[in-house]
Enzyme design. Structure first.
Site, PDB file in Angstrom:
ATOM      1  N   SER A 149       0.850  -1.192   0.000  1.00  0.00           N
ATOM      2  CA  SER A 149       0.000   0.000   0.000  1.00  0.00           C
ATOM      3  C   SER A 149       0.882   1.237   0.000  1.00  0.00           C
ATOM      4  O   SER A 149       2.058   1.172   0.395  1.00  0.00           O
ATOM      5  CB  SER A 149      -0.863   0.004   1.267  1.00  0.00           C
ATOM      6  OG  SER A 149      -1.583   1.211   1.395  1.00  0.00           O
ATOM      7  N   TYR A 162      -2.115  -0.693  10.521  1.00  0.00           N
ATOM      8  CA  TYR A 162      -2.252  -1.043   9.097  1.00  0.00           C
ATOM      9  C   TYR A 162      -0.935  -0.761   8.378  1.00  0.00           C
ATOM     10  O   TYR A 162      -0.420  -1.616   7.636  1.00  0.00           O
ATOM     11  CB  TYR A 162      -3.400  -0.240   8.483  1.00  0.00           C
ATOM     12  CG  TYR A 162      -3.643  -0.528   7.017  1.00  0.00           C
ATOM     13  CD1 TYR A 162      -4.186  -1.739   6.597  1.00  0.00           C
ATOM     14  CD2 TYR A 162      -3.337   0.427   6.040  1.00  0.00           C
ATOM     15  CE1 TYR A 162      -4.412  -2.007   5.250  1.00  0.00           C
ATOM     16  CE2 TYR A 162      -3.557   0.167   4.693  1.00  0.00           C
ATOM     17  CZ  TYR A 162      -4.098  -1.050   4.305  1.00  0.00           C
ATOM     18  OH  TYR A 162      -4.314  -1.312   2.965  1.00  0.00           O
TER      19      TYR A 162
END
Ligand code: NDP
Length: 250
Positions: A149, A162
């Site tokens: 990501s 995350y």
């Protein structure tokens, strides 16, 4: 998305396993790779979804199968890989895509959600590597595509855990790449992309903020296109990392 009727298995047709293929980026990747003529095996927990997507791909001329998968279980991931060997006799590409993103600030102490992100986003990727590495080493070839990501490059409030999982995915991908002269390793780092990812955010403030940011999101097909690019390179060319985000994303 329509799969061209010319999408049939050819000598260049790779056997591609995709985790988390029931929605978003995984679904779009399955459709794109099948359209390119690859034989895709879709894995996820929502088997009704992956069965319908695989059927839809087949109805337009592509090669697609599905298998139940929970990436938090090594046994489940091994059964997923075994299914591909039973269907096609080999595994050429594994796309470690399954992920969750229940954002919240650390002081909310959502420890169960922290653990779920570690279990799915990090341990799930490790399980994928463990399940395919022996056979790929034996074949002397293979390609592992890990979905990280933009949050694997930067940290923002509510995304500490995350981001930690996605930084870790990039680190272990680099380690695998350095240990490999036979396998290709690619990290795909998407920015804001249309999917169901924000639906798993239980914190109301974080969910609203994430949904607001998603107004500029790009289609999941853009990520599928990048994965198709990476796997279609000649075997001696390893696309190591691609970062793809909306033009308007900071
Ligand atoms: P979605 O929520 O649409 O898709 C997530 C997928 O992961 C689903 O298919 C889900 O399937 C699967 N999944 C979740 N838990 C498990 C599990 N335990 N075992 C197997 N599959 C599981 O979101 P995205 O498409 O956005 O997410 C795909 C990847 O992209 C993730 O790794 C995410 O972190 C990453 N990403 C997404 C961005 C975005 O803006 N959308 C940005 C950057 C990265 P099921 O529930 O049926 O099991």
């Amino acid at each position: 998305m329509t799969v061209p009727s010319t999408a049939t298995a050819t000598v260049d047709s790779k056997v591609v396993l995709i985790t988390g293929a029931s929605s978003g980026i995984g679904e779009a990747t399955a459709r794109r790779l099948a359209a390119a003529g690859h034989r895709v095996l879709l894995g996820a927990r929502r088997t009704d979804r992956i069965a319908a997507i695989a059927e839809d791909i087949r109805s337009t001329g592509g090669s697609a199968d599905h298998h139940e998968l929970d990436v938090t279980s090594l046994d489940s991931v091994r059964a997923f890989v075994r299914a591909a060997h039973e269907l096609h006799g080999r595994v050429d590409v594994l796309v470690n895509n399954a992920g969750v993103m229940p954002l919240s600030t650390l002081d909310a102490l959502k420890v169960d959600e922290w653990n779920r992100m570690i279990d799915v986003n990090l341990r799930g990727v490790l399980h994928g590597i463990a399940a395919v590495l022996p056979a790929m080493r034996a074949q002397g070839a293979g390609h592992i595509v890990n979905i990280a990501s933009v949050s694997g490059h930067r940290v923002d409030p509510t995304a500490a855990v995350y981001s930690a999982t996605k930084f870790a995915v990039r680190a272990l991908s680099e380690g695998l790449r350095q240990e490999s002269r036979d396998l290709r390793v690619t990290v795909i780092s998407p920015g804001l992309t249309h999917s169901e990812l924000t639906e798993g955010i239980s914190d109301p403030g974080a969910r609203e903020a994430a949904r607001d940011m998603m107004k500029i999101a790009i289609p999941a097909a853009a990520i599928g296109e990048a994965i198709n690019y990476a796997i279609s390179q000649p075997l001696e060319v390893d696309v190591n990392e691609v970062v793809i985000r909306p033009t308007a994303q900071s």
